[in-house]
Scaffold this motif. Structure first.
Motif, PDB file in Angstrom:
ATOM      1  N   HIS A 105       0.681  -1.358  -0.346  1.00 13.32           N
ATOM      2  CA  HIS A 105      -0.105   0.330   0.030  1.00 13.32           C
ATOM      3  C   HIS A 105       0.795   1.242  -0.244  1.00 13.32           C
ATOM      4  O   HIS A 105       0.370   2.097  -0.505  1.00 13.32           O
ATOM      5  N   LEU A 131      -4.091  -6.877   2.533  1.00 16.36           N
ATOM      6  CA  LEU A 131      -4.372  -5.162   2.269  1.00 16.36           C
ATOM      7  C   LEU A 131      -5.756  -4.457   2.726  1.00 16.36           C
ATOM      8  O   LEU A 131      -6.212  -3.608   3.245  1.00 16.36           O
ATOM      9  N   TYR A 135      -6.884  -1.616   4.782  1.00 14.52           N
ATOM     10  CA  TYR A 135      -6.781  -0.069   3.710  1.00 14.52           C
ATOM     11  C   TYR A 135      -8.466  -0.127   3.221  1.00 14.52           C
ATOM     12  O   TYR A 135      -8.312   0.496   1.855  1.00 14.52           O
ATOM     13  N   ARG A 138      -9.544   3.112   0.988  1.00 15.27           N
ATOM     14  CA  ARG A 138      -8.715   2.955   0.097  1.00 15.27           C
ATOM     15  C   ARG A 138      -9.021   2.575  -1.201  1.00 15.27           C
ATOM     16  O   ARG A 138      -8.570   2.665  -2.297  1.00 15.27           O
TER      17      ARG A 138
END
Length: 310
Positions: A105, A131, A135, A138
């Protein structure tokens, strides 16, 4: 962006003895990802929605070379070598997938990409799932291809039936301290050749040059112990996945891409207990290495998913 086929910041390449493969319309980049140099191959539309691609064992970003051009006309395409893989640095320390996800990331941020779709295969999918847990805000969506993700889609036990055991036996072998390095050092080509030949459905999917490329990447500058470390830290990856899932499940759209002769028969069904919005597709007449075996089908499935999510 530099001209196609050229290399940006080659002096930052931490694996200089490994030849670079160029892909027309794409540029090599190296970025600092929280202190680890990661290799990225970037192309497509700079102003388009971003798609980040992660490959698995025993491959590199090159696994996506047949898919990337088909996405490039609409998307900003970024393929990243994981830590220990290809032309990325082989750091000391943990290779549990939550730690590695932080590096990946950070690399995406360093490339100036604030939000993105994440597409990943095999060990790349291990990292991508973690991930997404860390996150998710995002991400626009997550596509995962044939992967036994620790604690998620990976069975709790390795089967002993010879008809099934050959697909997963290496999980245990890679966990053994030191022995894999003793047996495989200097024999990387034979080992990689077995994986590519046995797990692809169609004979001849991988030629000698491709086998040599992946074997050289595994042999270069500590690549073998780094790649084995993903398996050796799989228990920590599974534990951290479940700790995160105790707080919440994934809410971004998730696509599970399976194959008729892959390792995980139904990725979507295996992912559905952990995500609220899962769809699936099965690529027929394919083994484990779906992007190499049927790149057009993968490109079409991804394009439909990304366009629909968009």
């Amino acid at each position: 962006m530099t001209e196609p086929g050229t290399t940006a910041h080659a002096s930052d390449n931490p694996v200089r003895d490994l030849p670079l493969h160029d892909l027309a319309g794409f540029t090599h980049r190296w970025v600092d990802a929280d202190g680890v140099r990661l290799h990225a191959v970037e192309g497509g539309r700079p102003d388009g929605p971003a798609v980040v691609l992660l490959a698995g064992f025993p491959q590199t970003w090159w696994a996506w070379r047949k898919v990337m051009p088909g996405l490039a006309d609409r998307f900003h395409v970024v393929a990243i070598d994981l830590p220990g893989q290809g032309h990325s640095e082989r750091p000391d320390g943990s290779y549990d997938t939550h730690t590695v996800a932080t590096y990946v990331h950070a690399a995406v941020r360093a490339l100036g990409v604030p939000t993105y779709w994440l597409v990943a295969h095999d060990i790349g999918a291990w990292v991508a799932f973690s991930l997404a847990l860390k996150y998710e805000s995002r991400l626009h969506g997550l596509a995962l291809l044939d992967a036994g993700i620790p604690g998620i889609t990976l069975p709790d036990a390795v089967p002993t039936d010879p008809q099934a055991a050959w697909k997963t036996w290496h999980f245990v072998f890679h966990l053994v301290p030191d022995l894999p390095e003793t047996l495989l050092t200097g024999r990387e080509r034979e080992y990689v050749g077995w994986f590519l030949g046995a797990k692809a459905l169609a004979p001849g999917t991988f030629d000698d040059a491709e086998t040599g490329h992946y074997a050289a990447a595994l042999a270069a500058d500590g690549g073998l112990p780094a790649c084995l470390a993903y398996y050796r830290h799989a228990a920590a990856s599974a534990r951290k996945n479940h700790e995160a899932l105790e707080q919440r499940h994934l809410t971004v759209p998730v696509l599970g891409i399976s194959s008729s002769h892959g390792s995980i028969p139904d990725m979507a069904a295996s992912l559905s207990p952990w995500a609220d919005n899962v769809t699936g597709t099965v690529v027929p007449d394919a083994g484990h290495f779906i992007p190499d075996e049927h790149p057009d089908a993968v490109t079409a499935a991804l394009s439909n998913f990304l366009n629909g999510s968009d």
